[in-house]
Design an enzyme around this catalytic site. Structure first.
Site, PDB file in Angstrom:
ATOM      1  N   THR A  20      -8.641   4.805   4.456  1.00 22.95           N
ATOM      2  CA  THR A  20      -8.776   4.144   3.151  1.00 22.95           C
ATOM      3  C   THR A  20      -9.880   4.825   2.351  1.00 22.95           C
ATOM      4  OG1 THR A  20      -9.158   2.054   1.977  1.00 22.95           O
ATOM      5  CG2 THR A  20     -10.341   2.346   4.057  1.00 22.95           C
ATOM      6  N   SER A  21      -9.633   4.924   1.032  1.00 23.16           N
ATOM      7  CA  SER A  21     -10.637   5.556   0.156  1.00 23.16           C
ATOM      8  C   SER A  21     -11.757   4.571  -0.151  1.00 23.16           C
ATOM      9  CB  SER A  21      -9.966   6.008  -1.149  1.00 23.16           C
ATOM     10  OG  SER A  21      -9.368   4.876  -1.785  1.00 23.16           O
ATOM     11  N   ARG A  32       9.889   3.020  -3.663  1.00 21.61           N
ATOM     12  CA  ARG A  32       8.982   3.003  -2.506  1.00 21.61           C
ATOM     13  C   ARG A  32       9.682   2.378  -1.308  1.00 21.61           C
ATOM     14  NH1 ARG A  32       3.479   0.503  -4.537  1.00 21.61           N
ATOM     15  NH2 ARG A  32       2.798   0.926  -2.412  1.00 21.61           N
ATOM     16  N   ASN A  53      -2.022  -1.952   3.483  1.00 25.04           N
ATOM     17  CA  ASN A  53      -0.700  -1.359   3.289  1.00 25.04           C
ATOM     18  C   ASN A  53       0.374  -2.434   3.207  1.00 25.04           C
ATOM     19  OD1 ASN A  53      -2.097   1.001   3.533  1.00 25.04           O
ATOM     20  ND2 ASN A  53      -1.492   1.387   5.651  1.00 25.04           N
ATOM     21  N   TYR A  71       9.206  -0.169  -7.174  1.00 20.03           N
ATOM     22  CA  TYR A  71       9.135  -0.729  -5.814  1.00 20.03           C
ATOM     23  C   TYR A  71      10.405  -0.421  -5.017  1.00 20.03           C
ATOM     24  CZ  TYR A  71       4.589  -2.618  -6.629  1.00 20.03           C
ATOM     25  OH  TYR A  71       3.235  -2.696  -6.863  1.00 20.03           O
ATOM     26  N   CYS A 122      16.620 -21.028  -7.496  1.00 18.63           N
ATOM     27  CA  CYS A 122      16.485 -21.608  -8.849  1.00 18.63           C
ATOM     28  C   CYS A 122      16.909 -20.643  -9.946  1.00 18.63           C
ATOM     29  CB  CYS A 122      15.032 -22.045  -9.086  1.00 18.63           C
ATOM     30  SG  CYS A 122      13.907 -20.665  -9.323  1.00 18.63           S
ATOM     31  N   ALA A 152      -5.683  10.289  11.267  1.00 18.86           N
ATOM     32  CA  ALA A 152      -5.531   9.105  12.120  1.00 18.86           C
ATOM     33  C   ALA A 152      -4.565   9.370  13.265  1.00 18.86           C
ATOM     34  CB  ALA A 152      -5.023   7.943  11.264  1.00 18.86           C
ATOM     35  N   HIS A 199      -2.566  -7.296   1.162  1.00 20.19           N
ATOM     36  CA  HIS A 199      -1.995  -6.961  -0.146  1.00 20.19           C
ATOM     37  C   HIS A 199      -0.510  -7.265  -0.198  1.00 20.19           C
ATOM     38  CE1 HIS A 199      -5.497  -3.961  -1.031  1.00 20.19           C
ATOM     39  NE2 HIS A 199      -5.840  -5.224  -1.196  1.00 20.19           N
ATOM     40  N   CYS A 215       9.732 -20.834  -8.488  1.00 17.73           N
ATOM     41  CA  CYS A 215       9.582 -21.844  -7.424  1.00 17.73           C
ATOM     42  C   CYS A 215       8.748 -21.331  -6.252  1.00 17.73           C
ATOM     43  CB  CYS A 215      10.965 -22.326  -6.943  1.00 17.73           C
ATOM     44  SG  CYS A 215      11.867 -21.105  -5.976  1.00 17.73           S
TER      45      CYS A 215
HETATM   46  C1  BV8 Z   1      -8.942  -8.815  -7.582  1.00 18.84           C
HETATM   47  C2  BV8 Z   1      -0.595  -3.578  -3.546  1.00 18.84           C
HETATM   48  C3  BV8 Z   1      -9.725 -10.664  -8.820  1.00 18.84           C
HETATM   49  C4  BV8 Z   1       0.313  -3.136  -4.591  1.00 18.84           C
HETATM   50  C5  BV8 Z   1      -2.867  -2.898  -4.135  1.00 18.84           C
HETATM   51  C6  BV8 Z   1     -14.297  -2.507 -11.011  1.00 18.84           C
HETATM   52  C7  BV8 Z   1     -15.115  -2.525  -9.908  1.00 18.84           C
HETATM   53  C8  BV8 Z   1     -14.742  -3.181  -8.737  1.00 18.84           C
HETATM   54  C9  BV8 Z   1     -13.517  -3.844  -8.676  1.00 18.84           C
HETATM   55  C10 BV8 Z   1     -12.710  -3.812  -9.773  1.00 18.84           C
HETATM   56  C11 BV8 Z   1     -13.080  -3.166 -10.944  1.00 18.84           C
HETATM   57  N1  BV8 Z   1     -12.084  -3.311 -11.824  1.00 18.84           N
HETATM   58  C12 BV8 Z   1     -11.077  -4.035 -11.252  1.00 18.84           C
HETATM   59  C13 BV8 Z   1     -11.482  -4.359 -10.041  1.00 18.84           C
HETATM   60  C14 BV8 Z   1     -10.748  -5.170  -9.058  1.00 18.84           C
HETATM   61  C15 BV8 Z   1      -9.640  -4.335  -8.411  1.00 18.84           C
HETATM   62  C16 BV8 Z   1     -10.176  -3.060  -7.823  1.00 18.84           C
HETATM   63  O1  BV8 Z   1     -10.763  -3.067  -6.754  1.00 18.84           O
HETATM   64  N2  BV8 Z   1      -9.983  -1.961  -8.545  1.00 18.84           N
HETATM   65  C17 BV8 Z   1     -10.480  -0.692  -8.045  1.00 18.84           C
HETATM   66  C18 BV8 Z   1      -9.386   0.355  -8.138  1.00 18.84           C
HETATM   67  C19 BV8 Z   1     -11.705  -0.335  -8.853  1.00 18.84           C
HETATM   68  N3  BV8 Z   1      -9.149  -5.181  -7.343  1.00 18.84           N
HETATM   69  C20 BV8 Z   1      -8.180  -6.051  -7.624  1.00 18.84           C
HETATM   70  O2  BV8 Z   1      -7.630  -6.155  -8.696  1.00 18.84           O
HETATM   71  C21 BV8 Z   1      -7.847  -7.005  -6.491  1.00 18.84           C
HETATM   72  N4  BV8 Z   1      -7.859  -8.326  -7.017  1.00 18.84           N
HETATM   73  O3  BV8 Z   1     -10.012  -8.286  -7.592  1.00 18.84           O
HETATM   74  O4  BV8 Z   1      -8.654  -9.970  -8.192  1.00 18.84           O
HETATM   75  C22 BV8 Z   1      -9.290 -12.044  -8.773  1.00 18.84           C
HETATM   76  C23 BV8 Z   1      -9.866 -12.913  -7.848  1.00 18.84           C
HETATM   77  C24 BV8 Z   1      -9.455 -14.210  -7.821  1.00 18.84           C
HETATM   78  C25 BV8 Z   1      -8.454 -14.656  -8.706  1.00 18.84           C
HETATM   79  C26 BV8 Z   1      -7.864 -13.756  -9.618  1.00 18.84           C
HETATM   80  C27 BV8 Z   1      -8.286 -12.437  -9.654  1.00 18.84           C
HETATM   81  C28 BV8 Z   1      -6.461  -6.711  -5.970  1.00 18.84           C
HETATM   82  C29 BV8 Z   1      -6.465  -5.407  -5.246  1.00 18.84           C
HETATM   83  C30 BV8 Z   1      -5.097  -5.159  -4.612  1.00 18.84           C
HETATM   84  C31 BV8 Z   1      -4.285  -4.300  -5.512  1.00 18.84           C
HETATM   85  N5  BV8 Z   1      -3.034  -3.956  -4.829  1.00 18.84           N
HETATM   86  N6  BV8 Z   1      -1.694  -2.633  -3.532  1.00 18.84           N
HETATM   87  C32 BV8 Z   1       1.006  -1.851  -4.185  1.00 18.84           C
HETATM   88  O5  BV8 Z   1       0.656  -1.237  -3.148  1.00 18.84           O
HETATM   89  O6  BV8 Z   1       1.912  -1.493  -4.908  1.00 18.84           O
HETATM   90  S1  BV8 Z   1      -4.174  -1.831  -3.953  1.00 18.84           S
HETATM   91  C33 BV8 Z   1      -3.661  -0.332  -3.393  1.00 18.84           C
HETATM   92  O7  BV8 Z   1      -4.891   0.372  -3.125  1.00 18.84           O
HETATM   93  C34 BV8 Z   1      -2.942  -0.368  -2.070  1.00 18.84           C
HETATM   94  O8  BV8 Z   1      -2.894  -1.634  -1.458  1.00 18.84           O
HETATM   95  C35 BV8 Z   1      -3.821   0.506  -1.205  1.00 18.84           C
HETATM   96  O9  BV8 Z   1      -3.698   0.208   0.107  1.00 18.84           O
HETATM   97  C36 BV8 Z   1      -5.136   0.143  -1.774  1.00 18.84           C
HETATM   98  C37 BV8 Z   1      -6.282   0.953  -1.334  1.00 18.84           C
HETATM   99  O10 BV8 Z   1      -5.904   2.302  -1.375  1.00 18.84           O
HETATM  100  P1  BV8 Z   1      -6.005   3.093   0.008  1.00 18.84           P
HETATM  101  O11 BV8 Z   1      -5.172   2.367   1.002  1.00 18.84           O
HETATM  102  O12 BV8 Z   1      -7.423   3.302   0.342  1.00 18.84           O
HETATM  103  O13 BV8 Z   1      -5.259   4.429  -0.346  1.00 18.84           O
HETATM  104  P2  BV8 Z   1      -5.874   5.711  -1.099  1.00 18.84           P
HETATM  105  O14 BV8 Z   1      -4.735   6.590  -1.461  1.00 18.84           O
HETATM  106  O15 BV8 Z   1      -6.837   5.262  -2.139  1.00 18.84           O
HETATM  107  O16 BV8 Z   1      -6.744   6.430   0.035  1.00 18.84           O
HETATM  108  C38 BV8 Z   1      -6.077   6.980   1.163  1.00 18.84           C
HETATM  109  C39 BV8 Z   1      -7.159   7.458   2.110  1.00 18.84           C
HETATM  110  O17 BV8 Z   1      -6.528   7.955   3.290  1.00 18.84           O
HETATM  111  C40 BV8 Z   1      -7.991   8.607   1.552  1.00 18.84           C
HETATM  112  O18 BV8 Z   1      -9.356   8.341   1.803  1.00 18.84           O
HETATM  113  C41 BV8 Z   1      -7.526   9.830   2.354  1.00 18.84           C
HETATM  114  O19 BV8 Z   1      -8.580  10.738   2.578  1.00 18.84           O
HETATM  115  C42 BV8 Z   1      -7.119   9.191   3.646  1.00 18.84           C
HETATM  116  N7  BV8 Z   1      -6.117   9.928   4.415  1.00 18.84           N
HETATM  117  C43 BV8 Z   1      -5.132  10.733   3.950  1.00 18.84           C
HETATM  118  N8  BV8 Z   1      -4.403  11.197   5.004  1.00 18.84           N
HETATM  119  C44 BV8 Z   1      -4.947  10.656   6.129  1.00 18.84           C
HETATM  120  C45 BV8 Z   1      -6.032   9.842   5.761  1.00 18.84           C
HETATM  121  N9  BV8 Z   1      -6.766   9.160   6.648  1.00 18.84           N
HETATM  122  C46 BV8 Z   1      -6.446   9.289   7.948  1.00 18.84           C
HETATM  123  N10 BV8 Z   1      -5.412  10.040   8.387  1.00 18.84           N
HETATM  124  C47 BV8 Z   1      -4.647  10.737   7.505  1.00 18.84           C
HETATM  125  N11 BV8 Z   1      -3.620  11.501   7.950  1.00 18.84           N
HETATM  126 ZN    ZN Z   2      13.060 -19.825  -7.356  1.00 21.31          ZN
END
Ligand code: BV8
Ligand code: ZN
Length: 241
Positions: free
Chosen positions: A188-189, A70, A102, A67, A150, A231, A119, A130
């Site tokens: 977003t993908s 990043r 993001n 992190y 803490c 975009a 996110h 805490c």
């Molecule tokens: C949850 C923060 C439950 C950290 C992130 C199986 C099936 C379905 C779901 C799941 C599964 N197994 C697990 C899950 C759940 C999981 C999930 O969805 N997994 C996926 C991968 C299958 N989800 C979770 O775990 C979520 N929590 O479900 O919890 C729960 C509920 C209650 C209580 C307890 C538990 C949490 C999800 C959040 C995870 N954290 N990020 C960090 O960033 O370090 S996710 C991470 O992916 C980022 O946030 C990011 O934003 C996000 C999505 O990715 P994108 O933003 O879409 O980026 P990506 O690279 O994929 O795509 C970029 C796109 O841009 C492409 O399409 C490209 O073509 C396009 N592009 C490129 N250039 C351009 C452009 N577009 C326009 N202009 C350009 N120039």
């Molecule tokens: Zn603390």
């Protein structure tokens, strides 16, 4: 494409409630790597080593190194025309909300204000004991920062895989998606849940949904219009006078 852009400009002019969902692609033209595309973060790193609670419990220093790297990258870049055009869109006549996956904070830096960072935010840190959350602008925050209140270990205030989103943010995001009349899904993908379900909530409420992405995504069959392109090139055309 121009006819499509003109049609979307028309819809934007008539819209009452606009919601935008953004992903890493909206920051790509600022030079921030995306996650799943060429050179994407999850192409070169394992999510399970870096962006899950288990990874942090196993090796907090490694997660902090990731992190801090990043934070360093983001601290050196600027908003791009897409961020600025979305800030301009917010100033239009319609009600406006921006839901972003993001964590880079660039929408706020570009002037957007009604932003739901579902996110989290890489510039915020949270105490694992805490719960104190504060803004930490120093890019390199060390690999074992401790809570000033803490003394417990601090973590990035972001949502890792397997963690729930803030229920209030999630509820608001669903409500906004299900009550808008125009939704833009930008850079977003559309694979990460629950964010990837917001466009379907908009569709089922009768909204017109426009996707802006150079690539085809799983939303292709669900959106009303897909504008294939960057975009930073398309969004400014939607808001120019
Ligand atoms: C949850 C923060 C439950 C950290 C992130 C199986 C099936 C379905 C779901 C799941 C599964 N197994 C697990 C899950 C759940 C999981 C999930 O969805 N997994 C996926 C991968 C299958 N989800 C979770 O775990 C979520 N929590 O479900 O919890 C729960 C509920 C209650 C209580 C307890 C538990 C949490 C999800 C959040 C995870 N954290 N990020 C960090 O960033 O370090 S996710 C991470 O992916 C980022 O946030 C990011 O934003 C996000 C999505 O990715 P994108 O933003 O879409 O980026 P990506 O690279 O994929 O795509 C970029 C796109 O841009 C492409 O399409 C490209 O073509 C396009 N592009 C490129 N250039 C351009 C452009 N577009 C326009 N202009 C350009 N120039
Ligand atoms: Zn603390």
């Amino acid at each position: 494409m121009q006819a499509d852009i003109d049609a979307v400009r028309e819809r934007l002019r008539d819209a009452k409630r606009v919601v935008v969902l953004t992903g890493a692609g909206v920051s790509a033209e600022s030079g921030i790597p995306t996650f799943r595309g060429e050179g994407g973060l999850w192409r070169n790193h394992r999510v399970t080593d870096l962006a899950t609670p288990e990874a942090f419990a196993r090796n907090p220093a490694l997660v902090w190194e990731f992190y801090n790297w990043r934070r360093m990258v983001i601290s050196k870049v600027d908003c791009n025309p897409a961020h600025r055009a979305l800030a301009a869109m917010e100033k239009g006549p319609a009600d406006f909300a921006l839901i972003t996956q993001n964590i880079d904070g660039l929408h706020f830096r570009a002037g957007s204000r009604n932003v739901l960072e579902i996110h989290g935010n890489i510039w915020k840190v949270r105490c694992t004991y805490c719960g104190d959350v504060h803004l930490e602008q120093e890019p390199d925050f060390g690999t074992a920062p401790a809570c000033r209140k803490c003394g417990a270990p601090l973590r990035p205030h972001v949502v890792w895989f397997g963690e729930g989103l803030d229920p209030r943010l999630l509820d608001t995001a669903y409500r906004l998606s299900a009550s808008c009349d125009l939704m833009f899904v930008i850079g977003t993908s559309a694979v990460v849940q629950p964010a990837a379900s917001f466009p379907f909530a908009a569709k089922s409420a009768g909204a017109f949904v426009v996707e802006i992405n150079p690539e085809r995504t799983p939303l292709a069959g669900a959106v009303d219009l897909a504008l294939a392109g960057k975009a930073g090139e398309i969004v400014p055309q939607l808001v120019r006078p």
